[in-house]
Scaffold this motif. Structure first.
Motif, PDB file in Angstrom:
ATOM      1  N   THR A   1       0.820  -1.208  -0.190  1.00  0.00           N
ATOM      2  CA  THR A   1      -0.113   0.092   0.020  1.00  0.00           C
ATOM      3  C   THR A   1       0.750   1.339  -0.110  1.00  0.00           C
ATOM      4  O   THR A   1       1.960   1.206   0.696  1.00  0.00           O
TER       5      THR A   1
ATOM      6  N   GLU B   1      -3.698   3.639  -2.149  1.00  0.00           N
ATOM      7  CA  GLU B   1      -3.980   2.369  -3.203  1.00  0.00           C
ATOM      8  C   GLU B   1      -3.040   1.255  -3.192  1.00  0.00           C
ATOM      9  O   GLU B   1      -2.005   1.392  -2.479  1.00  0.00           O
ATOM     10  N   LYS B   2      -3.310   0.221  -3.481  1.00  0.00           N
ATOM     11  CA  LYS B   2      -2.481  -1.050  -3.310  1.00  0.00           C
ATOM     12  C   LYS B   2      -1.956  -1.411  -4.879  1.00  0.00           C
ATOM     13  O   LYS B   2      -2.436  -1.049  -5.754  1.00  0.00           O
TER      14      LYS B   2
END
Length: 129
Positions: free
Chosen positions: A52, A84-85
Motif C-alpha cells: 500500500t 491504493e494497493k
C-alpha cells in the motif's frame, strides 16, 4: 520592486507547500513468504506480495530484482496513488536445481521515503520419486 518581492514570496510559499507533503511510502502486508514443501515434479511456485502507498505522493516501483535467475518478479508498472494497493508477483522455478531448502531475495527500489526494501521467499523442494 514590488513584483520581485511578490514573486519571491509566492515561490517560497509554493516550495513550503510542496515540502510539507509526505513523499510516497511503501508498506508491505508481509516481506517474507514460505512456500513450504513442494515436489521437484512441479518445481514452479508463485506468491504475491501486496503493498500500500501510505504516503501523500504517487508511488513508483523503479525496479524489482531477484538474487538469481530462478526467481522472477513481476510488478505494477503504473504509479500507485496514495492509499491504493499494488502487487509484486514472484515466481520461483526450481527446474534443474538441487532438491532441498532455498531462500531467495527480491530487492525493490521505489521513489518513496524508503527507497529500498527486500522481500524474501523460501521453501523446501523434495526430490521427485
Amino acid at each position: 520592486m514590488k513584483k520581485i518581492i511578490l514573486m519571491t514570496l509566492m515561490l517560497v510559499c509554493g516550495m513550503t507547500a510542496v515540502m510539507a507533503q509526505k513523499p510516497a511510502q511503501i508498506k508491505f502486508d508481509k516481506t517474507t513468504h514460505n512456500f513450504g514443501t513442494f515436489s521437484e515434479k512441479d518445481p514452479k511456485v508463485t506468491c504475491t506480495f501486496t503493498y500500500t502507498n501510505i504516503g501523500e505522493q504517487p508511488l513508483v516501483i523503479n525496479q524489482a530484482v531477484a538474487s538469481c535467475g530462478c526467481t522472477v518478479p513481476e510488478y505494477t508498472k503504473t504509479p500507485v496513488q496514495p492509499g491504493e494497493k499494488g502487487e509484486i508477483k514472484v515466481t520461483y522455478n526450481g527446474t534443474g536445481k538441487f532438491p532441498g531448502h532455498f531462500k531467495k531475495s527480491i530487492t525493490v527500489r521505489t521513489n518513496g521515503a524508503v527507497e529500498m526494501t527486500r522481500l524474501y521467499i523460501e521453501g523446501d523442494m523434495t526430490e521427485a520419486k
